[in-house]
Design a protein around this motif. Structure first.
Motif, PDB file in Angstrom:
ATOM      1  N   UNK A 167       0.901  -1.136  -0.057  1.00 36.81           N
ATOM      2  CA  UNK A 167      -0.106   0.050  -0.034  1.00 36.81           C
ATOM      3  C   UNK A 167       0.796   1.208   0.013  1.00 36.81           C
ATOM      4  N   UNK A 168       2.013   1.371   0.728  1.00 37.75           N
ATOM      5  CA  UNK A 168       2.678   2.348   0.991  1.00 37.75           C
ATOM      6  C   UNK A 168       4.032   2.315  -0.130  1.00 37.75           C
ATOM      7  N   UNK A 169       4.111   1.360  -1.145  1.00 39.55           N
ATOM      8  CA  UNK A 169       5.020   1.226  -2.324  1.00 39.55           C
ATOM      9  C   UNK A 169       6.329   1.020  -1.531  1.00 39.55           C
ATOM     10  N   UNK A 170       6.735   0.273  -0.664  1.00 37.35           N
ATOM     11  CA  UNK A 170       7.928  -0.205  -0.164  1.00 37.35           C
ATOM     12  C   UNK A 170       8.073  -1.639  -0.679  1.00 37.35           C
ATOM     13  N   UNK A 171       9.163  -2.048  -0.922  1.00 37.84           N
ATOM     14  CA  UNK A 171       9.603  -3.417  -1.771  1.00 37.84           C
ATOM     15  C   UNK A 171       9.035  -4.528  -0.709  1.00 37.84           C
ATOM     16  N   UNK A 172       8.695  -5.580  -1.253  1.00 42.21           N
ATOM     17  CA  UNK A 172       8.379  -6.711  -0.724  1.00 42.21           C
ATOM     18  C   UNK A 172       9.349  -7.721  -0.146  1.00 42.21           C
ATOM     19  N   UNK A 173      10.067  -7.318   0.931  1.00 42.58           N
ATOM     20  CA  UNK A 173      11.180  -8.257   1.425  1.00 42.58           C
ATOM     21  C   UNK A 173      10.489  -9.119   2.528  1.00 42.58           C
ATOM     22  N   UNK A 174       9.399  -9.187   2.878  1.00 41.73           N
ATOM     23  CA  UNK A 174       8.797  -9.850   3.775  1.00 41.73           C
ATOM     24  C   UNK A 174       7.982 -11.063   3.215  1.00 41.73           C
ATOM     25  N   UNK A 175       8.188 -12.243   3.295  1.00 38.14           N
ATOM     26  CA  UNK A 175       7.358 -13.465   2.976  1.00 38.14           C
ATOM     27  C   UNK A 175       7.131 -14.349   3.976  1.00 38.14           C
ATOM     28  N   UNK A 176       6.071 -15.233   3.920  1.00 36.44           N
ATOM     29  CA  UNK A 176       5.951 -16.389   4.824  1.00 36.44           C
ATOM     30  C   UNK A 176       7.034 -17.025   5.055  1.00 36.44           C
ATOM     31  N   UNK A 177       7.686 -17.555   3.982  1.00 33.88           N
ATOM     32  CA  UNK A 177       8.761 -18.618   4.470  1.00 33.88           C
ATOM     33  C   UNK A 177       9.858 -18.209   4.899  1.00 33.88           C
ATOM     34  N   UNK A 178      10.301 -16.746   4.703  1.00 32.23           N
ATOM     35  CA  UNK A 178      11.499 -16.047   5.439  1.00 32.23           C
ATOM     36  C   UNK A 178      10.934 -16.009   7.067  1.00 32.23           C
ATOM     37  N   UNK A 179       9.866 -15.341   7.201  1.00 28.87           N
ATOM     38  CA  UNK A 179       9.479 -14.945   8.406  1.00 28.87           C
ATOM     39  C   UNK A 179       9.360 -16.512   9.176  1.00 28.87           C
ATOM     40  N   UNK A 180       8.917 -17.377   8.826  1.00 27.51           N
ATOM     41  CA  UNK A 180       8.750 -18.747   9.414  1.00 27.51           C
ATOM     42  C   UNK A 180      10.095 -19.438   9.681  1.00 27.51           C
ATOM     43  N   UNK A 181      11.097 -19.267   8.887  1.00 29.20           N
ATOM     44  CA  UNK A 181      12.407 -19.837   9.146  1.00 29.20           C
ATOM     45  C   UNK A 181      13.211 -18.986  10.062  1.00 29.20           C
ATOM     46  N   UNK A 182      13.046 -17.889  10.126  1.00 32.19           N
ATOM     47  CA  UNK A 182      13.640 -16.791  11.113  1.00 32.19           C
ATOM     48  C   UNK A 182      13.266 -16.938  12.464  1.00 32.19           C
ATOM     49  N   UNK A 183      11.983 -17.266  12.711  1.00 29.41           N
ATOM     50  CA  UNK A 183      11.237 -17.406  13.788  1.00 29.41           C
ATOM     51  C   UNK A 183      11.892 -18.769  14.302  1.00 29.41           C
ATOM     52  N   UNK A 184      11.718 -19.933  13.614  1.00 27.76           N
ATOM     53  CA  UNK A 184      11.997 -21.269  13.927  1.00 27.76           C
ATOM     54  C   UNK A 184      13.587 -21.242  14.249  1.00 27.76           C
ATOM     55  N   UNK A 185      14.525 -20.614  13.609  1.00 23.43           N
ATOM     56  CA  UNK A 185      16.004 -20.565  13.499  1.00 23.43           C
ATOM     57  C   UNK A 185      16.502 -19.888  14.780  1.00 23.43           C
ATOM     58  N   UNK A 186      16.018 -18.750  14.942  1.00 23.21           N
ATOM     59  CA  UNK A 186      16.721 -17.677  15.803  1.00 23.21           C
ATOM     60  C   UNK A 186      15.565 -17.313  16.761  1.00 23.21           C
ATOM     61  N   UNK A 187      14.491 -17.345  16.696  1.00 20.40           N
ATOM     62  CA  UNK A 187      13.443 -17.078  17.770  1.00 20.40           C
ATOM     63  C   UNK A 187      12.873 -15.707  17.384  1.00 20.40           C
ATOM     64  N   UNK A 188      13.080 -15.154  16.332  1.00 14.75           N
ATOM     65  CA  UNK A 188      12.532 -13.955  15.852  1.00 14.75           C
ATOM     66  C   UNK A 188      13.023 -13.774  14.392  1.00 14.75           C
ATOM     67  N   UNK A 189      12.066 -12.641  13.827  1.00  9.35           N
ATOM     68  CA  UNK A 189      12.634 -12.366  12.356  1.00  9.35           C
ATOM     69  C   UNK A 189      12.849 -10.659  12.390  1.00  9.35           C
ATOM     70  N   UNK A 190      13.651 -10.303  11.610  1.00  4.70           N
ATOM     71  CA  UNK A 190      13.992  -8.928  11.546  1.00  4.70           C
ATOM     72  C   UNK A 190      14.373  -8.547   9.950  1.00  4.70           C
ATOM     73  N   UNK A 191      13.856  -7.351   9.644  1.00  5.00           N
ATOM     74  CA  UNK A 191      14.056  -7.040   8.357  1.00  5.00           C
ATOM     75  C   UNK A 191      14.350  -5.483   8.460  1.00  5.00           C
ATOM     76  N   UNK A 192      15.289  -4.780   7.741  1.00  9.24           N
ATOM     77  CA  UNK A 192      15.370  -3.141   7.524  1.00  9.24           C
ATOM     78  C   UNK A 192      15.108  -3.057   6.187  1.00  9.24           C
ATOM     79  N   UNK A 193      14.372  -1.687   6.331  1.00  9.63           N
ATOM     80  CA  UNK A 193      13.975  -1.289   5.152  1.00  9.63           C
ATOM     81  C   UNK A 193      14.876   0.185   4.945  1.00  9.63           C
ATOM     82  N   UNK A 194      15.332   0.553   4.011  1.00  7.20           N
ATOM     83  CA  UNK A 194      16.115   1.894   3.623  1.00  7.20           C
ATOM     84  C   UNK A 194      15.994   2.578   2.568  1.00  7.20           C
ATOM     85  N   UNK A 195      16.131   3.744   2.458  1.00 13.94           N
ATOM     86  CA  UNK A 195      16.166   4.659   1.276  1.00 13.94           C
ATOM     87  C   UNK A 195      17.498   5.350   1.127  1.00 13.94           C
ATOM     88  N   UNK A 196      17.921   5.177  -0.048  1.00 14.26           N
ATOM     89  CA  UNK A 196      19.231   5.562  -0.619  1.00 14.26           C
ATOM     90  C   UNK A 196      20.490   5.391   0.537  1.00 14.26           C
TER      91      UNK A 196
END
Length: 119
Positions: free
Chosen positions: A61-90
């Motif tokens: 909705x806010x035109x940010x890139x789609x870095x978050x998907x179910x598989x990445x979140x599920x794996x992050x939560x299972x392996x590390x206990x959390x999922x984190x993703x940073x968004x940046x501009x320039x």
């Protein structure tokens, strides 16, 4: 032998006392946060799929890139206990999305109280 296997299947299964919910937080980080102070936003979901869908919809909705998907979140939560993703501009970080599983209504501890020795 078969009777023993059938008896094990019929016995009631013990359910865990706590239920897993997912905390999704959006933390504003980087040098842009110094200019425009913003509080972190935290929301809870009972289902990981719904949490990921809500984040994906908001990013689209806010035109940010789609870095978050179910598989990445599920794996992050299972392996590390959390999922984190940073968004940046320039090259400047703007915000971070974190997904952390939390236990709702955890089992009460015994509080370190021992049995009464006078009995």
């Amino acid at each position: 032998m078969n009777e023993l296997a059938n008896q094990e299947e019929k016995s009631p299964k013990i359910r865990p006392t706590g239920r897993i919910i997912y905390e999704v937080s959006v933390q504003h980080v980087g040098s842009l946060n110094a200019i425009r102070q913003r509080e972190s936003t935290v929301i809870f979901f009972s289902n990981l799929r719904k949490a990921v869908d809500a984040v994906s919809a908001e990013l689209a909705l806010n035109n940010w890139p789609q870095k978050v998907n179910y598989t990445a979140v599920y794996r992050g939560v299972k392996q590390r206990g959390f999922y984190s993703c940073d968004f940046d501009v320039a090259g400047t970080r703007v915000f971070r999305i974190k997904v952390i599983p939390q236990v709702l209504n955890p089992a009460l501890p015994r509080l370190g109280i021992d049995e009464n020795p006078t009995r």
